[in-house]
Design a protein around this motif. Structure first.
Motif, mmCIF file in Angstrom:
data_model
loop_
_atom_site.group_PDB
_atom_site.id
_atom_site.type_symbol
_atom_site.label_atom_id
_atom_site.label_comp_id
_atom_site.label_asym_id
_atom_site.label_seq_id
_atom_site.Cartn_x
_atom_site.Cartn_y
_atom_site.Cartn_z
ATOM 1 N N LEU A 192 -4.068 -2.235 15.095
ATOM 2 C CA LEU A 192 -4.380 -1.185 14.131
ATOM 3 C C LEU A 192 -3.561 0.079 14.398
ATOM 4 C CD1 LEU A 192 -6.161 -0.219 11.758
ATOM 5 C CD2 LEU A 192 -7.791 0.567 13.476
ATOM 6 N N ILE A 193 -3.484 0.473 15.653
ATOM 7 C CA ILE A 193 -2.690 1.652 16.009
ATOM 8 C C ILE A 193 -1.227 1.422 15.641
ATOM 9 C CG2 ILE A 193 -1.814 3.031 17.939
ATOM 10 C CD1 ILE A 193 -4.558 2.676 19.274
ATOM 11 N N ALA A 194 -0.710 0.235 15.955
ATOM 12 C CA ALA A 194 0.687 -0.067 15.653
ATOM 13 C C ALA A 194 0.955 -0.074 14.151
ATOM 14 C CB ALA A 194 1.073 -1.407 16.262
ATOM 15 N N ALA A 195 0.049 -0.669 13.385
ATOM 16 C CA ALA A 195 0.234 -0.724 11.931
ATOM 17 C C ALA A 195 0.174 0.668 11.305
ATOM 18 C CB ALA A 195 -0.831 -1.631 11.309
ATOM 19 N N LEU A 196 -0.770 1.467 11.739
ATOM 20 C CA LEU A 196 -0.868 2.833 11.208
ATOM 21 C C LEU A 196 0.349 3.669 11.595
ATOM 22 C CD1 LEU A 196 -4.642 3.615 11.822
ATOM 23 C CD2 LEU A 196 -3.508 3.197 9.631
ATOM 24 N N ALA A 197 0.818 3.496 12.822
ATOM 25 C CA ALA A 197 1.993 4.242 13.272
ATOM 26 C C ALA A 197 3.227 3.824 12.479
ATOM 27 C CB ALA A 197 2.224 4.018 14.756
ATOM 28 N N PHE A 198 3.366 2.540 12.212
ATOM 29 C CA PHE A 198 4.498 2.060 11.419
ATOM 30 C C PHE A 198 4.455 2.646 10.016
ATOM 31 C CE2 PHE A 198 6.360 -0.961 8.422
ATOM 32 C CZ PHE A 198 7.648 -1.017 8.921
ATOM 33 N N ALA A 199 3.280 2.623 9.403
ATOM 34 C CA ALA A 199 3.149 3.163 8.049
ATOM 35 C C ALA A 199 3.445 4.663 8.020
ATOM 36 C CB ALA A 199 1.744 2.889 7.518
ATOM 37 N N LEU A 200 2.951 5.378 9.009
ATOM 38 C CA LEU A 200 3.199 6.815 9.064
ATOM 39 C C LEU A 200 4.673 7.112 9.320
ATOM 40 C CD1 LEU A 200 1.932 9.621 8.934
ATOM 41 C CD2 LEU A 200 1.505 9.451 11.380
ATOM 42 N N ALA A 201 5.316 6.302 10.137
ATOM 43 C CA ALA A 201 6.735 6.497 10.433
ATOM 44 C C ALA A 201 7.602 6.252 9.203
ATOM 45 C CB ALA A 201 7.162 5.592 11.572
ATOM 46 N N GLN A 202 7.121 5.452 8.270
ATOM 47 C CA GLN A 202 7.866 5.225 7.038
ATOM 48 C C GLN A 202 7.856 6.461 6.148
ATOM 49 O OE1 GLN A 202 9.708 2.357 6.568
ATOM 50 N NE2 GLN A 202 9.012 2.103 8.673
ATOM 51 N N VAL A 203 6.840 7.290 6.311
ATOM 52 C CA VAL A 203 6.707 8.504 5.514
ATOM 53 C C VAL A 203 7.412 9.679 6.189
ATOM 54 C CG1 VAL A 203 5.064 10.146 4.535
ATOM 55 C CG2 VAL A 203 4.538 7.703 4.538
ATOM 56 N N THR A 204 7.154 9.850 7.478
ATOM 57 C CA THR A 204 7.698 10.984 8.222
ATOM 58 C C THR A 204 8.307 10.476 9.527
ATOM 59 O OG1 THR A 204 5.949 12.379 7.349
ATOM 60 C CG2 THR A 204 7.159 13.218 9.233
ATOM 61 N N ALA A 205 9.595 10.708 9.702
ATOM 62 C CA ALA A 205 10.279 10.244 10.912
ATOM 63 C C ALA A 205 9.686 10.914 12.151
ATOM 64 C CB ALA A 205 11.761 10.557 10.823
ATOM 65 N N GLY A 206 9.402 10.113 13.168
ATOM 66 C CA GLY A 206 8.873 10.634 14.424
ATOM 67 C C GLY A 206 7.366 10.750 14.484
ATOM 68 N N ALA A 207 6.718 10.735 13.341
ATOM 69 C CA ALA A 207 5.263 10.906 13.333
ATOM 70 C C ALA A 207 4.536 9.672 13.871
ATOM 71 C CB ALA A 207 4.776 11.221 11.932
ATOM 72 N N GLY A 208 5.155 8.514 13.755
ATOM 73 C CA GLY A 208 4.522 7.297 14.252
ATOM 74 C C GLY A 208 4.329 7.330 15.753
ATOM 75 N N MET A 209 5.308 7.859 16.467
ATOM 76 C CA MET A 209 5.196 7.938 17.923
ATOM 77 C C MET A 209 4.101 8.900 18.341
ATOM 78 S SD MET A 209 6.443 6.450 20.392
ATOM 79 C CE MET A 209 5.476 6.577 21.859
ATOM 80 N N ILE A 210 3.943 9.970 17.603
ATOM 81 C CA ILE A 210 2.864 10.917 17.890
ATOM 82 C C ILE A 210 1.516 10.231 17.691
ATOM 83 C CG2 ILE A 210 1.768 13.066 17.144
ATOM 84 C CD1 ILE A 210 4.628 14.045 16.428
ATOM 85 N N LEU A 211 1.404 9.461 16.617
ATOM 86 C CA LEU A 211 0.157 8.735 16.358
ATOM 87 C C LEU A 211 -0.122 7.720 17.459
ATOM 88 C CD1 LEU A 211 -2.206 8.172 14.379
ATOM 89 C CD2 LEU A 211 -0.799 6.320 13.498
ATOM 90 N N VAL A 212 0.901 7.025 17.916
ATOM 91 C CA VAL A 212 0.715 6.051 18.994
ATOM 92 C C VAL A 212 0.225 6.743 20.263
ATOM 93 C CG1 VAL A 212 1.933 4.490 20.563
ATOM 94 C CG2 VAL A 212 2.337 4.344 18.117
ATOM 95 N N ALA A 213 0.857 7.861 20.611
ATOM 96 C CA ALA A 213 0.459 8.577 21.826
ATOM 97 C C ALA A 213 -0.975 9.077 21.733
ATOM 98 C CB ALA A 213 1.413 9.748 22.082
ATOM 99 N N LEU A 214 -1.326 9.680 20.614
ATOM 100 C CA LEU A 214 -2.691 10.197 20.453
ATOM 101 C C LEU A 214 -3.716 9.068 20.331
ATOM 102 C CD1 LEU A 214 -2.034 13.172 18.009
ATOM 103 C CD2 LEU A 214 -2.469 13.263 20.472
ATOM 104 N N GLY A 215 -3.375 8.041 19.565
ATOM 105 C CA GLY A 215 -4.297 6.919 19.382
ATOM 106 C C GLY A 215 -4.560 6.159 20.665
#
Length: 60
Positions: free
Chosen positions: A17-40
């Motif tokens: 779930l964390i990986a899928a959400l991070a991937f989706a977020l990274a498609q919208v905003t570059a770099g945001a997926g890694m932030i989500l992974v770290a926080l999640g």
């Protein structure tokens, strides 16, 4: 009791779930997926540690 806080499937599901959400977020905003992974991952680890401590305190 096996000593496990949660089943292995719960960890696999949350990681997916964390990986899928991070991937989706990274498609919208570059770099945001890694932030989500770290926080999640940090939030999930804190939850599991706290749950384990509460279960041990209840059974000790």
């Amino acid at each position: 009791m096996s000593g496990a806080v949660l089943s292995t499937w719960a960890f696999v599901a949350v990681a997916g779930l964390i990986a899928a959400l991070a991937f989706a977020l990274a498609q919208v905003t570059a770099g945001a997926g890694m932030i989500l992974v770290a926080l999640g991952a940090t939030a999930w680890t804190a939850y599991v540690v706290r749950r384990g401590a509460m279960l041990r305190a209840r059974h000790d």
